[in-house]
Design an enzyme around this catalytic site. Sequence first.
Site, mmCIF file in Angstrom:
data_model
loop_
_atom_site.group_PDB
_atom_site.id
_atom_site.type_symbol
_atom_site.label_atom_id
_atom_site.label_comp_id
_atom_site.label_asym_id
_atom_site.label_seq_id
_atom_site.Cartn_x
_atom_site.Cartn_y
_atom_site.Cartn_z
ATOM 1 N N ASP A 88 -0.099 2.846 -0.353
ATOM 2 C CA ASP A 88 0.412 3.288 -1.435
ATOM 3 C C ASP A 88 1.778 4.364 -1.142
ATOM 4 O O ASP A 88 2.205 5.169 -1.907
ATOM 5 C CB ASP A 88 -0.481 4.152 -2.450
ATOM 6 C CG ASP A 88 -1.450 3.294 -3.051
ATOM 7 O OD1 ASP A 88 -1.016 2.057 -3.435
ATOM 8 O OD2 ASP A 88 -2.790 3.453 -2.993
ATOM 9 N N ASP A 149 -1.759 -4.250 -6.485
ATOM 10 C CA ASP A 149 -1.007 -2.897 -6.823
ATOM 11 C C ASP A 149 0.151 -2.908 -5.631
ATOM 12 O O ASP A 149 1.134 -2.085 -6.074
ATOM 13 C CB ASP A 149 -2.062 -1.653 -6.594
ATOM 14 C CG ASP A 149 -3.254 -1.891 -7.275
ATOM 15 O OD1 ASP A 149 -3.941 -2.706 -7.252
ATOM 16 O OD2 ASP A 149 -3.955 -0.804 -7.640
#
Length: 374
Positions: A88, A149
Amino acid sequence: MWKFAIEDAVEKTRNNINRFGELFPHVSMNGKKYELNDNDDWTDGFWSGMLWLCYEYSNDPIFKEKAQKTVESFQNRLNKNIVLDHHDIGFLYSLSSKAQWMIEKNEAARELTLQAADKLLSRWREKGQYLQAWGPKNDPKEGGRIIIDCLLNLPILYWASEQTGDPKYLDVAEAQAEKSRRYLVRGDDSSYHTFFFNQETGEPIGGATHQGYTNGSTWTRGQAWGIYGFALSYHSTKKSTYLDTAKRVAKYFIEHLPDDFVSYWDFNAQVNEDTPRDSSATAIAACGLLEIISHLNEDDSDRKCFEEAAIKMMKSLVDNYSTINEKDAEGLLKHGSYHVRGNLAIDDYMIWGDYYYLEALMRLEKNHKGYWYE
């Protein structure tokens, strides 16, 4: 409507500067207060992104000064390698240091963002040909996992390739986008949340979920990441397969929305009066639809459908899910859900929901594109 909603968001964000201090908001838990952290979670870039958006809208230096402070915190986080053993990195640094570079052309912010891109590049697993989502290399549980994601983390790699002229960033980002297209998007245009591969050979093992209803269900936030992520990969590569995939997963999302155009947490979850919504998924999907529309000709057969859906979704969020008439609210969007099966932050504020809601409003009112690409 959009202008009024933005100005409400700007005022709430201004109030939150004093409330949050040097800390970063994550989610609320069974209440109206954001849980705060010391910049050690995957969500902390969204607060920076909101500050930069508010600065660009209002030109109020209080937002710029606070946003710059968050970038200093992200420099410290990278220097000390604080909880960065995950993919991320793009969420963290695209909306903080890359945003600063885009707005101010600050060379230190550019260099920090390139360092962050290198950090993400270290997640590349040559044997399996993928970016590992979570955990250290060769982790027996997480070593072979990709998740949908990650598509929103790829823009920092596309940007790094453009900035440096080095194709290694582009090559990895394209490879990850292609692997996601082939293995995370199913034949009916729904999506897996995660997919596993053999770490040594790259052989596909199978799809699964981490936060969805079942392994074969369609977690709505994952589907939303697919809409926006494939659209962003199209922007950077101009490969028509990515735009086509973005359109397909967008149609699935739209076709499975309830009457008020705001999604439940999973498209396959049994719906009753207690079924949690995920307003954050709808905000992400709205941004993705608006990104897709920006790449479509006026006569494209899908354009009108996507425009109507994006407007209906955003109107419903503003009218039915926002905190516009709640002066002291910390969050912008109610009824978000983080991890329903894990009983974590259900029917609460999500900082990413607030960010994407504001980004979508800025797209509608100001034609702002967020901070994913220049």
